[in-house]
Structure formats: C-alpha cells, structure tokens
Design a protein around this motif. Sequence first.
Motif, PDB file in Angstrom:
ATOM      1  N   VAL A 153      11.302   5.285  20.428  1.00 36.45           N
ATOM      2  CA  VAL A 153      10.821   6.509  19.891  1.00 36.45           C
ATOM      3  C   VAL A 153       9.998   6.061  18.560  1.00 36.45           C
ATOM      4  O   VAL A 153      10.890   5.316  17.697  1.00 36.45           O
ATOM      5  N   PRO A 154       9.023   6.571  18.171  1.00 33.45           N
ATOM      6  CA  PRO A 154       8.318   6.108  17.081  1.00 33.45           C
ATOM      7  C   PRO A 154       9.112   6.933  15.966  1.00 33.45           C
ATOM      8  O   PRO A 154       9.812   7.935  15.858  1.00 33.45           O
ATOM      9  N   LEU A 155       8.890   6.180  14.584  1.00 29.57           N
ATOM     10  CA  LEU A 155       9.401   6.773  13.416  1.00 29.57           C
ATOM     11  C   LEU A 155       8.305   7.537  12.727  1.00 29.57           C
ATOM     12  O   LEU A 155       7.472   6.735  11.761  1.00 29.57           O
ATOM     13  N   PRO A 156       8.360   8.699  12.733  1.00 30.22           N
ATOM     14  CA  PRO A 156       6.969   9.604  12.367  1.00 30.22           C
ATOM     15  C   PRO A 156       7.166   9.812  10.890  1.00 30.22           C
ATOM     16  O   PRO A 156       8.109   9.874  10.231  1.00 30.22           O
ATOM     17  N   THR A 157       6.010   9.764  10.135  1.00 29.76           N
ATOM     18  CA  THR A 157       5.909  10.022   8.831  1.00 29.76           C
ATOM     19  C   THR A 157       4.717  11.093   8.644  1.00 29.76           C
ATOM     20  O   THR A 157       3.938  11.564   9.805  1.00 29.76           O
ATOM     21  N   ARG A 158       4.346  11.689   7.400  1.00 27.56           N
ATOM     22  CA  ARG A 158       3.135  12.423   7.204  1.00 27.56           C
ATOM     23  C   ARG A 158       1.703  11.933   7.595  1.00 27.56           C
ATOM     24  O   ARG A 158       0.892  12.516   8.137  1.00 27.56           O
ATOM     25  N   SER A 159       1.770  10.846   7.632  1.00 24.22           N
ATOM     26  CA  SER A 159       0.298  10.069   7.686  1.00 24.22           C
ATOM     27  C   SER A 159       0.351   9.180   9.065  1.00 24.22           C
ATOM     28  O   SER A 159      -0.424   9.411   9.822  1.00 24.22           O
ATOM     29  N   ALA A 160       1.428   8.376   9.221  1.00 25.74           N
ATOM     30  CA  ALA A 160       1.325   7.299  10.526  1.00 25.74           C
ATOM     31  C   ALA A 160       2.687   6.879  10.638  1.00 25.74           C
ATOM     32  O   ALA A 160       3.606   7.043   9.781  1.00 25.74           O
ATOM     33  N   PRO A 161       3.050   6.591  11.865  1.00 28.46           N
ATOM     34  CA  PRO A 161       4.649   6.167  12.314  1.00 28.46           C
ATOM     35  C   PRO A 161       4.796   4.773  11.198  1.00 28.46           C
ATOM     36  O   PRO A 161       3.893   3.969  11.281  1.00 28.46           O
TER      37      PRO A 161
ATOM     38  N   ALA B 242      14.117   9.228   5.743  1.00 22.17           N
ATOM     39  CA  ALA B 242      14.955   8.541   4.946  1.00 22.17           C
ATOM     40  C   ALA B 242      14.258   7.105   4.604  1.00 22.17           C
ATOM     41  O   ALA B 242      14.407   6.870   3.209  1.00 22.17           O
ATOM     42  N   LEU B 243      13.755   6.543   5.792  1.00 24.56           N
ATOM     43  CA  LEU B 243      13.087   5.068   5.359  1.00 24.56           C
ATOM     44  C   LEU B 243      11.743   5.508   4.547  1.00 24.56           C
ATOM     45  O   LEU B 243      11.448   4.687   3.465  1.00 24.56           O
ATOM     46  N   ASP B 244      11.100   6.520   4.899  1.00 22.68           N
ATOM     47  CA  ASP B 244       9.836   6.873   3.960  1.00 22.68           C
ATOM     48  C   ASP B 244      10.162   7.262   2.590  1.00 22.68           C
ATOM     49  O   ASP B 244       9.513   6.722   1.602  1.00 22.68           O
ATOM     50  N   ASN B 245      11.396   7.813   2.290  1.00 21.78           N
ATOM     51  CA  ASN B 245      11.964   8.490   0.874  1.00 21.78           C
ATOM     52  C   ASN B 245      12.056   6.888   0.088  1.00 21.78           C
ATOM     53  O   ASN B 245      11.822   6.989  -1.210  1.00 21.78           O
ATOM     54  N   ALA B 246      13.114   6.257   0.882  1.00 20.48           N
ATOM     55  CA  ALA B 246      13.242   4.920   0.162  1.00 20.48           C
ATOM     56  C   ALA B 246      12.248   4.071  -0.045  1.00 20.48           C
ATOM     57  O   ALA B 246      12.174   3.517  -1.328  1.00 20.48           O
ATOM     58  N   ARG B 247      11.152   3.961   0.495  1.00 17.76           N
ATOM     59  CA  ARG B 247      10.122   3.081   0.112  1.00 17.76           C
ATOM     60  C   ARG B 247       9.334   3.781  -0.983  1.00 17.76           C
ATOM     61  O   ARG B 247       8.944   2.898  -1.710  1.00 17.76           O
ATOM     62  N   ARG B 248       9.135   4.882  -0.929  1.00 16.32           N
ATOM     63  CA  ARG B 248       8.435   5.649  -2.083  1.00 16.32           C
ATOM     64  C   ARG B 248       9.230   5.223  -3.075  1.00 16.32           C
ATOM     65  O   ARG B 248       8.791   5.273  -4.345  1.00 16.32           O
ATOM     66  N   PHE B 249      10.613   5.594  -3.170  1.00 12.74           N
ATOM     67  CA  PHE B 249      11.328   5.224  -4.189  1.00 12.74           C
ATOM     68  C   PHE B 249      11.355   3.924  -4.859  1.00 12.74           C
ATOM     69  O   PHE B 249      11.234   3.633  -5.888  1.00 12.74           O
TER      70      PHE B 249
END
Length: 572
Positions: free
Chosen positions: A275-283, A314-321
């Motif tokens: 299962v891909p880990l999707p974000t607004r731009s790319a997985p 959650a991963l995307d938010n953590a990386r931005r943080f």
Amino acid sequence: MTRTWQITTVTDAARARIAAARLAAAYGVVPLERTRLAAALSGRLRQCLTKGGSWRLGLESGEGRLRVEVAPPPGVAEPPWHFCVPCPEPADPSVFAGVADDTGVLAEALLGADEDTALVLDRLAEQEELVAFHREELHQTNQGVLALHAELDASGRAQREAFAAERAARQEAERARRRLTFLADASAVLTASLNHEEIVRRLPELLVPEYARAVDVWLFDTEDGRQPPSPRPAAAVVAARTGRPQYAAGHPGGLPGVDDQPPSALHPDRPLLCVPLPTRSAPLGVLTLTPPGERWDPDDAVMLIELTRRASIALDNARRFEHNRDIAETLQRALLTELPATPGLRLAARYLPATYGLNIGGDWYDAFRQPDGSLITVIGDVTGHGLHAAVMMSQLRTALRAYAVDGGSPGVLLTRLHTFLHHLQPDLYATAVIARFQPGEQVLTWAAAGHPPPVLRGPDGRVRTLDAKPGAMLGIPLHQEIADHTVPLVPGSTLALYTDGLVERRAQGIDPGIERLAAALGSFRTGELDTNLDGAADRILDPMLSDSERDDDVCLLLCHVDGVDGGTERAG
C-alpha cells in the motif's frame, strides 16, 4: 393420635400390618388407598425382616391424613421410610384393641386385612372398559400431538435459522466495531508523535500479530546512496509508481480497490499487500504487509488501506514539523551571542532547545558593552514558538543593541523595548531581565519585565533572589515606565539569569524551581566559580533538568565578578 410397634419377628410384622389396615379402615381411607398402603407396608416390612434388627413402626393421624413411618434400628445409617394416605374420618377407639398372639388368629387376621384387595380386583373389570375407551381417545390425541410436533419442528428450524442470521449479523457488527475502534486508537497513537522515526517504529507494533504477520515500511528518502538499496518486491515498486495498492499472490485476492499481481519473487510462498503512503504531492513510500493467516478479509484490507493513509498524513506532518524545527533551531543558535571578554567579569551561557514539540525559538540571551564601558547582560523569552518567535527574538535583540548605543539604564532600555514591541507586534509579548555591570563600581543595576527574578550569590555562598517589583510583560497594551533596581556587588559574587524553562514545572509551578536553582548556586565551594565558570553552568543544569521533559527552551547566563584572590592571580 400416635401408635408405635417394635418389629423384630414375622409375628411383629403381621400384627403391625393388621393394625395399620384396621386403622386405615377406621379413618375412612378409601379401598384403593388402603390397598396401596397395605402393599407398600408389606414390602417395607419384608425388607426390614431381611435386614434383621429391631425396627420401629409408627402410625400418626392428624390434619386429615394417616402417616406411616418405619425407622431403622439404632446405629444404622439409613433414613426412615414414610408413607401417607388421606383419612377424612376420625378413628373408632375400638379399632385399637390388641391383636391376639395366636399364630392362626394372626394368619386369619392377616388374610382378612387384604379384603380390600378383593374389592379392588372386582372394580378392575369395570375399569377395563373405561381404559379401552380412553386408549382410543389417547390414540386420537397422539395423532394430534404428532401433527403439532411437526409444526413445532418447522417453527424451531425457522427460529434457529433466524437466530443464526442474527448471530452472524451481530458478529459482523462486532468485527466492524473492532475495526473502527482499532483504526481510531491506532490513528491517535500515530498522530500523537511528531517524530517520523517513532511513527515508523510504531506501525509494526500496532499491526502485528492481529492484522499482519510482518510489516515493512519503505520510505523513499531514507536510502542515502552510501549503501546499496535493499531489494523490494515488484508489487511494492508498482504501488510506488502507480499510487495504487497491489496484492501479490498465487491467487486473486478479491480485495476492493487493490490490483492483483503475480507472486513476489522475493517471497513466493506468502501473499503481500503493498500500500503506498500517499501525500498531497507524491507518495512517501510503501507499506508492505503479509497476512496473519492465509489471506485477508476484504473489510480488514479496506481498514488497512485507510490506516496507511492516516499513517502517511502523520509521517508527512512529522517531517514538516522536524524541518521547521531544524530551521528554527538553526536560526536561534545563529543569533545567540558570543560572549565578550571583560576584565574582572566572567560570563558563561547555556542554551538548550526544547526536546518535545516545536517549543524552540523564543528564549535568548545577549551581552555587549555600552559606549561608557559598562557591560549589558540580558536574558529574555518571547511568547510563542517556532520560526515566528525566533524572528521576533532577533528583532528584539537588534532593537535592544540599537537603544543601548544611546546609553540608558536597564529600566529605560526595557521601557523602550516595551514600546517597540507593542507597536511592532500588538499580539506578541515578551519577558526580559537586563543587568548592567559598571567597571570600578561594586553596584549591580538591573530591571525586569514579567521575567523570573535573578538569583545573586555572594562570595560567602549565601544566595538571595532579586525579587524587587518588576515591570509588566513587554508589549502588553499598557503604558509603563519600568524602574531600575540596585544591589551591592562585591568581588566573588555570581549573578544567575535564566528563563522559565529551567525552573518551571507544570505540576509544581515556578517557586520550587527557583529555590532549587538557588540551592544549586549556593552549593559551590569558595573559589570554584573563579576557576571554572563553564563547568559550574553544566553542574547547575544537570540536576535542574533531570526531572524535566524539556518541553520548553532553556537559557542560563552566569555572570561572575572575580574575587580579590582570583583577580590578583590573573593580574600577576
């Protein structure tokens, strides 16, 4: 009335049986009941004679019944035997006359006691016709009962089918509830952390063993090229390229929203759900799972895909943080001052960023000389955190240095900073303490604006808190003139300026922390602060922060006036 007999021999048994039959007739017991009584009592007496011993037979009348009891001999662990028949009439006293001991008389009397049996036999013929009639009625009733049983069986089968359907629906609803509960709880666990490595570590802990046998998290940007990349299943590569979940197995998975792929060459013996880990731009990557059994339930697969989507957020938010935090910390450290060297005065500073949350960027310290040769030391805290707080801290630092060029006492400088911040950022506030050291003068001038009070240690080790009335916070919508305060400053004294992250604890407030800081500052021996002020700063921080999660920045600035001996040694 009660009568008793001791039964030891056959004669005793015959006499007792005759007496019981006569008594039953005297009480008006119907012939059928008398026959039952005689037959039952005869059988019991025969058993007693067979066992031997002295048995006690008792007859008792009362409340419309005749009660017969046969009790065992003493020492025999056997319950008494009872038999009761209804007796509607009172007994004739003549009935209780004694029975002769002559054997013939007893035999004749014994036979006479069964005369009721003959009457009963005469009535049996009359009852046979009734029995035949009732037998026919019973046959017809049986036919109706059989038909009723057939209907009941059909109704029972229908009811069992309904119960089975209800049970299946209840079990399915319970499984759905468990999935939703797990999804909510797991989402809360994943979003509670702002560390992407911790989120990656928690994913297998949440899914194994109930929903997966093994879990692999492939993040694209973790392979730095210094080591060869790990081999990945072809289905994971397809999921990364297409952005759609893939199922690799020797048979179709039949999972909604999932594409089927051939078995993986890396793991041909087990199915894989990629299962891909999707974000607004790319997985961000791909989550690869193996089922806990032979295959996944379709509803479980839907839940796993939704959990993966939430984990990706959650991963995307953590990386931005983490990215924003790194920028804020870098900016914060770049703006912290390199402490100037001043004759007769030693300075040591420590800055520790928060380790929990984005609570960095607000604490700062500075030390610089004014045109008249005095040294200004300042420590402050800007409300808010992150990049915005770091930028405002830099502006306050620059403004303070600009105001200090024109001279002015600590109170005047803080008053100007208050006006500056109020007009620049009406919704942003700050606290600060400024201390001025004048060369050749043994007086410390200081002023505070909403900040924790400075702590001053004398050369004798005694510590006092400079808690004279401070001004209000900088930037609040209030016109204020912040006052200066002075205190004697003898050689060997040490001034500690700090931010609330060092002393404040949520469960205790700030006062106990200030007391702990004063105790730590007063614990040094005479001369230790003259020789190693940097080491003293570390020795203060270690016990002060041992019980803290460091959810706020920490600043500490130590200003030590050389003692007479220390100044002489350095001058020499």
